[in-house]
Scaffold this motif. Structure first.
Motif, short mmCIF file in Angstrom:
data_model
loop_
_atom_site.label_atom_id
_atom_site.label_comp_id
_atom_site.label_asym_id
_atom_site.label_seq_id
_atom_site.Cartn_x
_atom_site.Cartn_y
_atom_site.Cartn_z
N GLU A 165 13.25 -8.20 4.13
CA GLU A 165 12.12 -7.57 3.45
C GLU A 165 11.35 -6.70 4.44
OE1 GLU A 165 9.94 -6.66 0.06
OE2 GLU A 165 11.75 -7.87 0.23
N VAL A 166 10.77 -5.60 3.91
CA VAL A 166 9.98 -4.69 4.73
C VAL A 166 8.64 -4.45 4.03
CG1 VAL A 166 9.80 -2.38 5.74
CG2 VAL A 166 12.03 -3.52 5.64
N GLN A 167 7.56 -4.47 4.80
CA GLN A 167 6.23 -4.09 4.30
C GLN A 167 5.65 -3.05 5.25
OE1 GLN A 167 3.87 -7.67 3.87
NE2 GLN A 167 4.92 -8.28 1.98
N VAL A 168 4.97 -2.06 4.65
CA VAL A 168 4.35 -0.99 5.42
C VAL A 168 2.88 -0.95 5.03
CG1 VAL A 168 4.35 1.47 5.96
CG2 VAL A 168 6.51 0.33 5.42
N PHE A 169 1.99 -0.87 6.05
CA PHE A 169 0.54 -0.92 5.78
C PHE A 169 -0.12 0.39 6.21
CE2 PHE A 169 2.11 -5.20 6.50
CZ PHE A 169 1.65 -5.85 5.38
N GLY A 170 -1.15 0.80 5.44
CA GLY A 170 -1.87 2.02 5.76
C GLY A 170 -2.81 2.43 4.66
N CYS A 171 -3.15 3.76 4.66
CA CYS A 171 -4.09 4.31 3.69
C CYS A 171 -3.51 5.57 3.06
CB CYS A 171 -5.42 4.67 4.36
SG CYS A 171 -6.35 3.28 5.01
N GLU A 172 -4.14 5.96 1.94
CA GLU A 172 -3.82 7.26 1.37
C GLU A 172 -4.19 8.34 2.38
OE1 GLU A 172 -2.54 8.09 -1.56
OE2 GLU A 172 -2.51 6.16 -2.61
N LEU A 173 -3.57 9.51 2.25
CA LEU A 173 -3.88 10.62 3.15
C LEU A 173 -5.37 10.96 3.06
CD1 LEU A 173 -0.86 13.05 2.68
CD2 LEU A 173 -1.20 11.33 4.44
N GLY A 174 -5.94 11.26 4.22
CA GLY A 174 -7.34 11.65 4.27
C GLY A 174 -8.30 10.48 4.32
N LYS A 175 -7.80 9.24 4.37
CA LYS A 175 -8.65 8.05 4.42
C LYS A 175 -8.36 7.25 5.68
CE LYS A 175 -10.39 8.58 0.20
NZ LYS A 175 -11.84 8.73 -0.07
N TYR A 176 -9.37 6.53 6.15
CA TYR A 176 -9.16 5.63 7.29
C TYR A 176 -10.30 4.63 7.31
CZ TYR A 176 -12.86 7.85 10.13
OH TYR A 176 -14.06 8.31 10.61
#
Length: 515
Positions: A165-176
Motif C-alpha cells: 500500500e502507498v499513501q501520499v500526504f500534502g495539500c492542494e496547489l497554492g495551499k500550505y
C-alpha cells in the motif's frame, strides 16, 4: 455519490504533531502502474486502501532474469503540493526488507521515468529497513515513484518490489500550513509552495528580486526596499547587504571598495589586490588573475611571467635562441643572451659571430695561414678548406712556408740554384731577383751560350782531356790485341783460321762521339 464528492470525502486530514495534511491517494480514483507484474500481483493493490502486508494483498514485480529495474508509479490524477510518502512493504518473509535496500522515491509531472536527481529520497543500501516506511518528499508533482535497480538479495534473479500500500500526504496547489489553510501569495501567480516550509517551486516569487524559495529576502545580487537594485557583480558570491549594497563576503579577485566597484591599482591583482605583477612588461597585468597583458620582461615566460626562460632561450617572452657558443657549455643570460666568454672560433657579446676574416681560435686571436685563393681559414680549427697557396707546405693550416730551395704549390718545385749570390728563389713563384753569370730568365735556369765563369771553362777543358786520354788508351789496347792474336795464330793455325774478329777496343772506339 459523484467522483468529486468521493475525492473530497477521501482526502481526510492526516495528523502529525503541529501540522495537518491531506491523504491524497483515493481508492477507486488513484491508479498505479508497475514496470512488470509477477503472475496476478497487480499494481492496483498498492492503492486499494488495504494496508495488509501479506503477499496476497500486495503488488509484486516479475522475477525474470535479465530484468534491470523495478518500479511502481502512483498517479494522483493531478498535481499536488506533496509533503511525504508512506508505504507498506511485504513482510511475510524475511528477505523483503533486504530486497528493498538501495531503493529511491522519485516524483514527476508526466509518465516518463524521472532521473535520479528528481529523487526526494534514496536509501543508502547499508541499513536494515522497516516494512512500513515514511519519508519526507516536499515536491510539487502528479506522479510518485518507488524505484529499485539493485539486486541486494544475492540469490535473486533481478531487482524486485513487493509494495502492499502507498499513501501520499500534502495539500492542494497554492495551499500550505496547518490544515492547508494558508495561501502561497508570495509565490508567482499563487503557484504552489512547500506544504511544510512555504517554499515556492521553480516558478519563483510573486515579485522579482526576492530570494527563492521563501521569497522573504532579496535574492543574491539584489538590494533595496523592493530588491530592485543590483549588487556589484564583483561582490564575492554576488552577496551584498540587502539594504546598503555593501558586499558582505568581500570582493572577487581584482576589485576593491565597500561595493567592490573599483579595479586594483596598476601593478596589483588578486584578492584584496595584495599580489604584485612581477616581471610583467611595464608592470602591467590583469587585475583579476595576474596575467601579463603586454607580455613579459626579457628573461621570463608563461602568461604570468613567473618562470625564467628555459635553458638556451632569452629575451622578450623567451623567443630567441642562445647562440650555443658560450664557453664550457654555460647558458647565455636569459635577459639579453650574452655569454661570459665564447668557445673557440666565435666572438661578440652573444658569441654569435664567427671569427673575422683571416682569424680563428680562442678569442679569434690566431692568424690564418696561406690558404689557397686568399680564402679565410676555418674559424675554429684554422684549417684551409681548399688547400694552400703557392709558397706554403701542404699542412692542414698552411702555416709552414716552403723550405729554402723549393717553391710553388705544395712546395713541389726546386729552385734552379742559379740566383745571384746563391740567394733563394721566391717560394711562391720560383723567380730570382737576379741570375748568376751565364744564366738567364726569371728562374735563372737557361744558359746564355758561352761559359761565363772559370769553373765552366775548366769543366769543358777537363772533358776534352778525358776524351783524348780515352782515345790513346783505345789505340794501345788495339795494338796489344793484334799482338796477342798473331801469337796465338802462330801456335794454333788450323783452329783460328778465318776467325779473326774486331777487337773490343775497335768496337768501343766506333761508339764514341766526337767532342
Amino acid at each position: 455519490m459523484s467522483a468529486l464528492s468521493a475525492v473530497l470525502v477521501y482526502l481526510i486530514p492526516f495528523v502529525t504533531p503541529g501540522q495537518t495534511y491531506l491523504q491524497l491517494v483515493e481508492h477507486g480514483y488513484t491508479t498505479a502502474t508497475s514496470s512488470s507484474t509477477y503472475t496476478n500481483y497487480i499494481a492496483s493493490r498498492a492503492v486499494d486502501g488495504d494496508v495488509s502486508q501479506d503477499v496476497s494483498r500486495c503488488s509484486h514485480t516479475d522475477d525474470k532474469r535479465g530484468i534491470k529495474e523495478a518500479w511502481l508509479r502512483v498517479d494522483l490524477k493531478k498535481k499536488y503540493s506533496i509533503t511525504s510518502v508512506k508505504f507498506w512493504n511485504r513482510n511475510d518473509v524475511n528477505i523483503n526488507s533486504r530486497r528493498l535496500r538501495g531503493y529511491s522515491i522519485r516524483v514527476s509531472s508526466d509518465t516518463a521515468l524521472p532521473p535520479p536527481e528528481s529523487s526526494c529520497y534514496t536509501d543508502p543500501g547499508i541499513v536494515t529497513l522497516s516494512t512500513i516506511i515514511e519519508k519526507d518528499c516536499e515536491r510539487t508533482a502528479r506522479y510518485v515513484w518507488i524505484y529499485q535497480d539493485k539486486t541486494p538479495q544475492y540469490n535473486d534473479p533481478c531487482p524486485m518490489l513487493a509494495i502492499c500500500e502507498v499513501q501520499v500526504f500534502g495539500c492542494e496547489l497554492g495551499k500550505y500550513g496547518v490544515s492547508c489553510t494558508k495561501t502561497c501569495n508570495h509565490c508567482k501567480n499563487n503557484a504552489t509552495c512547500g506544504v511544510a516550509s512555504n517554499k515556492c517551486n521553480e516558478e519563483g516569487c510573486a515579485h522579482a528580486g526576492f530570494q527563492t524559495p521563501y521569497c522573504q529576502n532579496c535574492i543574491d545580487g539584489k538590494y533595496g526596499e523592493e530588491c530592485s537594485e543590483n549588487c556589484s557583480k564583483f561582490c564575492n558570491r554576488r552577496n551584498c547587504n540587502g539594504k546598503t549594497g555593501t558586499c558582505t563576503d568581500g570582493c572577487l579577485a581584482g576589485y576593491s571598495g565597500s561595493r567592490c566597484d573599483q579595479n586594483c591599482d596598476t601593478g596589483k591583482y588578486g584578492f584584496n589586490c595584495r599580489k604584485s605583477c612581477e616581471n610583467c612588461l611595464e608592470g602591467i597585468c590583469n587585475n583579476v588573475n595576474g596575467i601579463c597583458t603586454k607580455g613579459c620582461e626579457s628573461g621570463f615566460k608563461t602568461s604570468m611571467c613567473n618562470t625564467t626562460c628555459d635553458k638556451g632561450y632569452y629575451g622578450r617572452d623567451c623567443k630567441h635562441n642562445c647562440s650555443g657558443n658560450c664557453l664550457n657549455g654555460e647558458v647565455c643570460d636569459p635577459r639579453d643572451g650574452t655569454c661570459p666568454s665564447c668557445v673557440v672560433g666565435f666572438q661578440g657579446t652573444k658569441c654569435d659571430q664567427k671569427c673575422s676574416y683571416g682569424t680563428y681560435g680562442g678569442n679569434c686571436s690566431e692568424i690564418c695561414g696561406g690558404c689557397l685563393n686568399d680564402t679565410t681559414c676555418h674559424h675554429v680549427s684554422g684549417q684551409c678548406p681548399s688547400g694552400c697557396k703557392p709558397g706554403w707546405k701542404s699542412t692542414p693550416k698552411c702555416d709552414l712556408p716552403c723550405t729554402t730551395g723549393t717553391f710553388g704549390l705544395n712546395c713541389l718545385n726546386v729552385c734552379s740554384g742559379h740566383c745571384l749570390h746563391s740567394a733563394p728563389c721566391d717560394r711562391r713563384t720560383g723567380h730570382c731577383q737576379d741570375c748568376s753569370q751565364g744564366w738567364t730568365n726569371n728562374f735563372c735556369n737557361e744558359q746564355t751560350g758561352k761559359p761565363k765563369t772559370d769553373l765552366e771553362r775548366m769543366t769543358l777543358e777537363h772533358l776534352k782531356l778525358d776524351n783524348e786520354r780515352l782515345a790513346a788508351e783505345t789505340a794501345f789496347l788495339k795494338t796489344k790485341e793484334k799482338y796477342l792474336w798473331l801469337k796465338i795464330n802462330s801456335e794454333f793455325p788450323i783452329e783460328l783460321k778465318n776467325k779473326i774478329k774486331p777487337s773490343i777496343s775497335e768496337r768501343k772506339l766506333s761508339q764514341m762521339k766526337p767532342i
